[in-house]
Write a protein that holds these residues in place. Structure first.
Motif, PDB file in Angstrom:
ATOM      1  N   THR A  44      -2.280 -52.287  25.455  1.00  0.00           N
ATOM      2  CA  THR A  44      -1.208 -51.841  26.354  1.00  0.00           C
ATOM      3  C   THR A  44      -0.784 -50.425  26.023  1.00  0.00           C
ATOM      4  OG1 THR A  44      -0.425 -54.127  26.513  1.00  0.00           O
ATOM      5  CG2 THR A  44       1.073 -52.409  27.245  1.00  0.00           C
ATOM      6  N   VAL A  45      -0.692 -50.126  24.738  1.00  0.00           N
ATOM      7  CA  VAL A  45      -0.405 -48.741  24.338  1.00  0.00           C
ATOM      8  C   VAL A  45      -1.488 -47.810  24.893  1.00  0.00           C
ATOM      9  CG1 VAL A  45      -0.200 -47.161  22.383  1.00  0.00           C
ATOM     10  CG2 VAL A  45       0.863 -49.419  22.274  1.00  0.00           C
ATOM     11  N   GLY A  46      -2.754 -48.257  24.852  1.00  0.00           N
ATOM     12  CA  GLY A  46      -3.847 -47.451  25.383  1.00  0.00           C
ATOM     13  C   GLY A  46      -3.699 -47.175  26.869  1.00  0.00           C
ATOM     14  N   VAL A  47      -3.211 -48.155  27.618  1.00  0.00           N
ATOM     15  CA  VAL A  47      -2.997 -47.944  29.057  1.00  0.00           C
ATOM     16  C   VAL A  47      -1.995 -46.815  29.288  1.00  0.00           C
ATOM     17  CG1 VAL A  47      -2.085 -48.988  31.169  1.00  0.00           C
ATOM     18  CG2 VAL A  47      -3.611 -50.303  29.679  1.00  0.00           C
ATOM     19  N   PHE A  48      -0.962 -46.766  28.461  1.00  0.00           N
ATOM     20  CA  PHE A  48       0.028 -45.703  28.618  1.00  0.00           C
ATOM     21  C   PHE A  48      -0.497 -44.344  28.155  1.00  0.00           C
ATOM     22  CE2 PHE A  48       2.886 -49.407  28.656  1.00  0.00           C
ATOM     23  CZ  PHE A  48       3.614 -49.104  29.797  1.00  0.00           C
ATOM     24  N   MET A  49      -1.624 -44.346  27.437  1.00  0.00           N
ATOM     25  CA  MET A  49      -2.263 -43.092  27.031  1.00  0.00           C
ATOM     26  C   MET A  49      -3.256 -42.594  28.079  1.00  0.00           C
ATOM     27  SD  MET A  49      -1.035 -42.242  24.087  1.00  0.00           S
ATOM     28  CE  MET A  49      -0.132 -42.955  22.713  1.00  0.00           C
ATOM     29  N   VAL A  50      -3.542 -43.400  29.088  1.00  0.00           N
ATOM     30  CA  VAL A  50      -4.532 -43.034  30.106  1.00  0.00           C
ATOM     31  C   VAL A  50      -4.201 -41.716  30.809  1.00  0.00           C
ATOM     32  CG1 VAL A  50      -5.422 -43.698  32.384  1.00  0.00           C
ATOM     33  CG2 VAL A  50      -5.453 -45.334  30.509  1.00  0.00           C
ATOM     34  N   PRO A  51      -2.940 -41.451  31.214  1.00  0.00           N
ATOM     35  CA  PRO A  51      -2.672 -40.193  31.940  1.00  0.00           C
ATOM     36  C   PRO A  51      -3.096 -38.941  31.196  1.00  0.00           C
ATOM     37  CG  PRO A  51      -0.815 -41.683  32.173  1.00  0.00           C
ATOM     38  CD  PRO A  51      -1.745 -42.324  31.187  1.00  0.00           C
ATOM     39  N   GLY A  52      -2.994 -38.943  29.862  1.00  0.00           N
ATOM     40  CA  GLY A  52      -3.423 -37.773  29.105  1.00  0.00           C
ATOM     41  C   GLY A  52      -4.903 -37.490  29.280  1.00  0.00           C
ATOM     42  N   TYR A  53      -5.732 -38.541  29.168  1.00  0.00           N
ATOM     43  CA  TYR A  53      -7.172 -38.384  29.371  1.00  0.00           C
ATOM     44  C   TYR A  53      -7.487 -38.083  30.837  1.00  0.00           C
ATOM     45  CZ  TYR A  53      -8.252 -40.130  24.685  1.00  0.00           C
ATOM     46  OH  TYR A  53      -8.374 -40.268  23.333  1.00  0.00           O
ATOM     47  N   PHE A  54      -6.783 -38.732  31.735  1.00  0.00           N
ATOM     48  CA  PHE A  54      -7.035 -38.526  33.161  1.00  0.00           C
ATOM     49  C   PHE A  54      -6.801 -37.073  33.553  1.00  0.00           C
ATOM     50  CE2 PHE A  54      -5.391 -38.179  37.490  1.00  0.00           C
ATOM     51  CZ  PHE A  54      -6.398 -38.776  38.218  1.00  0.00           C
ATOM     52  N   ARG A  55      -5.684 -36.504  33.143  1.00  0.00           N
ATOM     53  CA  ARG A  55      -5.367 -35.119  33.518  1.00  0.00           C
ATOM     54  C   ARG A  55      -6.398 -34.141  32.957  1.00  0.00           C
ATOM     55  NH1 ARG A  55      -0.237 -36.654  31.888  1.00  0.00           N
ATOM     56  NH2 ARG A  55      -0.414 -35.315  30.057  1.00  0.00           N
ATOM     57  N   ILE A  56      -6.784 -34.345  31.693  1.00  0.00           N
ATOM     58  CA  ILE A  56      -7.762 -33.442  31.078  1.00  0.00           C
ATOM     59  C   ILE A  56      -9.108 -33.539  31.788  1.00  0.00           C
ATOM     60  CG2 ILE A  56      -9.145 -33.095  29.002  1.00  0.00           C
ATOM     61  CD1 ILE A  56      -6.671 -33.747  27.366  1.00  0.00           C
ATOM     62  N   ALA A  57      -9.593 -34.773  31.983  1.00  0.00           N
ATOM     63  CA  ALA A  57     -10.897 -34.952  32.622  1.00  0.00           C
ATOM     64  C   ALA A  57     -10.878 -34.413  34.047  1.00  0.00           C
ATOM     65  CB  ALA A  57     -11.287 -36.429  32.618  1.00  0.00           C
ATOM     66  N   ARG A  58      -9.806 -34.656  34.772  1.00  0.00           N
ATOM     67  CA  ARG A  58      -9.717 -34.189  36.161  1.00  0.00           C
ATOM     68  C   ARG A  58      -9.678 -32.662  36.228  1.00  0.00           C
ATOM     69  NH1 ARG A  58      -5.630 -32.699  39.674  1.00  0.00           N
ATOM     70  NH2 ARG A  58      -6.035 -33.146  41.887  1.00  0.00           N
ATOM     71  N   SER A  59      -8.842 -32.038  35.405  1.00  0.00           N
ATOM     72  CA  SER A  59      -8.721 -30.576  35.462  1.00  0.00           C
ATOM     73  C   SER A  59     -10.012 -29.895  35.046  1.00  0.00           C
ATOM     74  CB  SER A  59      -7.562 -30.110  34.575  1.00  0.00           C
ATOM     75  OG  SER A  59      -7.797 -30.445  33.210  1.00  0.00           O
ATOM     76  N   GLN A  60     -10.678 -30.408  34.000  1.00  0.00           N
ATOM     77  CA  GLN A  60     -11.949 -29.818  33.583  1.00  0.00           C
ATOM     78  C   GLN A  60     -13.019 -29.994  34.646  1.00  0.00           C
ATOM     79  OE1 GLN A  60     -10.696 -27.845  30.821  1.00  0.00           O
ATOM     80  NE2 GLN A  60     -12.862 -28.117  30.418  1.00  0.00           N
ATOM     81  N   THR A  61     -13.026 -31.153  35.284  1.00  0.00           N
ATOM     82  CA  THR A  61     -14.014 -31.409  36.335  1.00  0.00           C
ATOM     83  C   THR A  61     -13.774 -30.505  37.534  1.00  0.00           C
ATOM     84  OG1 THR A  61     -14.211 -33.715  35.633  1.00  0.00           O
ATOM     85  CG2 THR A  61     -15.017 -33.166  37.831  1.00  0.00           C
ATOM     86  N   LEU A  62     -12.515 -30.328  37.907  1.00  0.00           N
ATOM     87  CA  LEU A  62     -12.195 -29.432  39.024  1.00  0.00           C
ATOM     88  C   LEU A  62     -12.666 -28.011  38.736  1.00  0.00           C
ATOM     89  CD1 LEU A  62      -8.615 -30.617  40.043  1.00  0.00           C
ATOM     90  CD2 LEU A  62     -10.680 -30.737  41.454  1.00  0.00           C
TER      91      LEU A  62
END
Length: 611
Positions: free
Chosen positions: A160-178
Motif C-alpha cells: 500500500t505504501v508502494g501504491v502511494f509512491m506510484v505518482p513519483g515514478y509516473f511523473r518521471i517516466a511520463r516527463s522523460q518519455t515526452l
C-alpha cells in the motif's frame, strides 16, 4: 593537428561517452563508498540467521536491560532478548519491506508513465488524473484502514505504501518519455518500420531508466522511514523483529535505558543516509552531458575516420495516410503509381479550435519518376509528406479520399496495416541528419535493427546488407562506420548513412525531406548526385521536399508548387522553368537564381566552408 590525432581524440571521447552510468558511479567517491556500506547492510539482512548470535525472540530474564557485554554485545532489551540479534533480523525486515514498496511503485508507475507519455490521448489524461488523485489522498488514514482490515499484514501494508509512491515514478517516466518522444530519431525509428513496443524498449527506456534509478534510491529511504514510523505506532506484528518496533520500545525506556533507542535509530539513519547520498550522486552524474561537437570538428573527424552515422530512420516504409492524384501527372492508373493520394487535408488542433494547414492536395508519383514539392516555409509541403509517413504530431489529423502505396489501395487499411508498409515500400531520408540519430547507439545497431525487425533478416545478413549499402553511398570504411556513434561523424557523412539506411529496404519510393538543408554547398551537390545515381540504379520513384528551386532543377522530372496549404502550380520541370504560369512560382525561381549566384560568388572568393 593531423587527421590521426583528431581520430584518436574522438575515439577517446567516444570511449568516455560509452562508459556506463554504473561505471561512472563506481569511480565517484559519493558512489562507491555509500554503495559499499549499503551492500554490507544488505548482506547483514540476507545472512541474518548466520550472523545473529541467537534467536531474536529468545528471552533471558537475567539479561533484561543488560548493558553491553561479552554475552550480549549490544545489551538486552526490557524482556531480556538480545538487542544485536534483533537488530540484525530487523535489517532483513526493513529491507524486505522497502523492496515490496519499490517493486509495487515501479511495476505500476513506470509502465503507466511511459505509456501515457508515448501514446498520449485519453490514457494520458486518465492516468494523470489518477496520479494526481493519489497524491491528494491522506495516506496515513488509508494505511490505518488497511492495517485494521488485514490484521496488520506487513506485506500488504508495504505494498500500500508502494501504491502511494506510484505518482513519483509516473511523473518521471511520463516527463522523460515526452521529452524523448519529440526527438527526430524516434520518428525515424517509427518510419523505419519498428513497432511502438520495440521503440519504447530500445530508445525510450534508455532515457527513462537513469532518473528512475535515482527515484528508487530516494524511495527506498522513504519506504524505510515510513515502515519504521508505522511500527513505531504499534502497527505490525510485535514478534517480528524490526527497527521500528525496537525504536518504540527504546522510546518508552528512553530515560532509564537510552541505549535501546540508539542502536535501531543509528541503523535506520545510516541506511537512509547512504541511500540519499547514492541518489544525489546519481543525479549529479545523470546531469552530465557530452559536449556537442562543432560542425568544423565533426567534419574533420568524419573525414579522418571516413565514416558516417546511421539511423533507424534510414530504413523507412510508406505508411498510409490520406492523399490524392496530382494535377499534371503522367497518365497512368492508381495501380501503377508508386504513391497516389487524393484530396488530402491536414488539420491541427489549436487552443481556439482547429486549423487546416493542407487543403485538399492531390499527389501522384509514377514508378521511376522524380517529383519535387517546393514552397516556402509554412506552405504545407512537409505536412503533406508527414501525413504519408504517419509522422504528424498528436495535434494533427489527416484525411483523404484515397491512398495508394506501391500500387496497392490502403485507403481503408488499419494503422497497424499501414505501419507494416514502413521500411518496405517507402524509404525516408529526413533533414537534420544528426538529430535523426539516437546518440545512445552505434550506427551499425541503428542500421541493422530495422532490417532484422522489418525484413526478418538474420543478424549476419542484416549486417552484410548494411555494410554493402554504406559502401554504395561512398563510405569507404563501413566497418568503422558501424562501430561509430553519431557524434563521431560530420553532417555530410551522417546524411549518407541515412540514405544507405533508406535504400537498404529496397523501397519502391524514396521520400527525401529537405535532404540538403543542413549541409554545406559542396556536400549538397554530392548528396544530390548520390540520390540521382541511386534512383536510376534501383529504379525507385523519388519524392523530394524542398524550398529551393535549384534542387528541383538539378534532379526533378516534375514539380509541385505549394503555398499556404494549396497546390499553386504543377508540371514538368523544363516547361515550368521556361514559362511559369503563377507569379508566386516566378518569385520562387527568381529567389533561387539569386541564391545560386551568391553561392557562385562564394566559390570564386574561396570563402565557402565544406564538410
Amino acid at each position: 593537428m593531423t587527421t590521426t590525432d583528431i581520430r584518436v581524440a574522438f575515439d577517446r571521447a567516444a570511449q568516455k561517452r560509452r562508459s556506463s552510468l554504473f561505471r561512472r558511479f563506481l569511480r565517484h567517491p559519493g558512489g562507491y563508498i555509500p554503495l559499499a556500506i549499503f551492500l554490507l547492510i544488505v548482506l547483514v539482512g540476507v545472512f541474518a540467521p548466520l550472523l545473529a548470535p541467537m534467536d531474536p525472540n529468545f528471552v533471558d530474564l537475567a539479561a533484561a536491560k543488560a548493558p553491553p557485554g561479552p554475552e550480549h554485545l549490544l545489551g538486552g532489551d526490557s524482556t531480556g532478548r538480545d538487542i544485536l540479534s534483533r537488530l540484525i533480523y530487523g535489517t532483513r525486515t526493513t529491507l524486505w519491506g522497502a523492496l515490496i514498496t519499490i517493486v509495487t511503485a515501479l511495476v505500476i508507475g513506470v509502465p503507466s508513465g511511459v505509456a501515457a507519455g508515448y501514446f498520449g490521448g485519453a490514457f494520458d489524461r486518465i492516468a494523470t488524473w489518477i496520479s494526481d488523485a493519489l497524491q491528494s489522498i491522506p495516506g496515513m488514514i488509508i494505511l490505518l484502514v488497511v492495517a485494521a482490515g488485514s490484521r496488520n499484514n506487513f506485506e500488504l501494508l508495504m505494498a500500500t505504501v508502494g501504491v502511494f509512491m506510484v505518482p513519483g515514478y509516473f511523473r518521471i517516466a511520463r516527463s522523460q518519455t515526452l521529452a524523448v518522444r519529440g526527438e527526430p530519431y524516434i520518428d525515424a525509428a517509427r518510419v523505419s518500420g519498428l513497432s511502438d513496443g520495440r521503440i519504447i524498449f530500445r530508445h525510450v527506456i534508455k532515457a527513462v531508466y537513469p532518473p528512475v534509478i535515482i527515484q528508487t534510491a530516494l524511495t527506498a529511504g522513504i519506504a524505510m522511514g515510513m515502515q519504521a514510523g508505522l511500527q513505531f505506532l504499534g502497527i505490525g506484528d510485535s514478534n517480528v523483529p524490526s527497527w521500528g518496533a525496537m525504536m518504540l520500545e527504546g522510546f518508552r525506556l528512553m530515560l532509564t535505558y537510552p541505549l535501546m533507542l540508539l542502536w535501531p535509530s543509528a541503523a535506520l539513519g545510516l541506511t537512509i543516509a547512504v541511500l540519499a547520498i547514492m541518489g544525489s550522486t546519481l543525479a549529479e552524474l545523470v546531469q552530465v552531458r557530452t559536449p556537442r561537437v562543432s560542425r568544423q570538428s565533426g567534419t574533420a573527424a568524419g573525414t579522418a575516420a571516413g565514416t558516417g552515422a546511421g539511423t533507424a530512420a534510414g530504413t523507412t516504409a510508406g505508411t498510409a495516410t490520406p492523399l490524392a492524384p496530382a494535377t499534371g501527372s503522367a497518365q497512368h492508373t492508381a495501380e501503377e503509381s508508386a504513391l497516389r493520394v487524393e484530396n488530402l487535408r491536414v488539420v491541427h488542433a489549436t487552443p481556439t479550435g482547429e486549423t487546416e494547414v493542407v487543403h485538399g492536395v492531390t499527389l501522384d508519383v509514377a514508378p521511376g519518376e522524380v517529383v519535387g514539392i517546393v514552397g516556402e516555409s509554412g506552405s504545407g509541403k512537409s505536412q503533406t509528406v508527414f501525413s504519408v509517413l504517419d509522422l504528424l504530431p498528436s495535434s494533427g489529423r489527416a484525411t483523404a479520399d484515397a491512398i495508394w502505396v506501391g500500387g496497392a489501395d490502403v485507403t481503408r487499411a488499419t494503422p497497424k496495416q499501414r505501419h507494416a508498409l514502413l521500411g518496405r515500400e517507402i524509404g525516408y531520408v529526413p533533414q537534420e541528419p544528426m538529430s535523426n540519430l539516437d546518440p545512445s547507439y552505434t550506427i551499425g545497431h541503428q542500421l541493422i535493427e530495422p532490417l532484422r525487425r522489418t525484413h526478418g533478416l538474420r543478424k549476419a545478413e542484416a549486417r552484410e546488407r548494411a555494410r554493402a549499402m554504406l559502401l554504395r553511398v561512398g563510405l569507404t570504411d563501413p566497418d568503422r562506420v558501424m562501430r561509430s556513434y553519431p557524434h563521431q561523424v560530420s553532417g555530410g557523412m551522417a546524411q549518407r548513412v541515412l540514405i544507405a539506411g533508406a535504400i537498404a529496404g529496397k523501397p519502391s519510393l524514396l521520400v527525401a525531406d529537405e535532404p540538403t538543408t543542413a549541409l554545406d554547398v559542396t556536400v549538397q551537390a554530392e548528396v544530390l548526385e548520390l540520390l540521382r545515381e541511386l534512383q536510376a540504379e534501383y529504379g525507385m520513384a523519388l519524392l523530394i521536399v524542398t524550398h529551393n528551386f535549384g534542387v528541383v532543377a538539378d534532379i526533378c522530372d516534375r514539380v509541385i508548387v505549394m503555398r499556404g496549404g494549396d497546390v499553386v502550380e504543377t508540371g514538368p520541370v523544363d516547361s515550368l522553368f521556361a514559362s511559369p504560369a503563377e507569379e508566386y512560382t516566378r518569385e520562387l525561381i527568381a529567389a533561387s537564381l539569386d541564391d545560386a549566384e551568391g553561392r557562385a560568388e562564394l566559390d570564386r572568393t574561396g570563402t565557402e566552408v565544406t564538410a
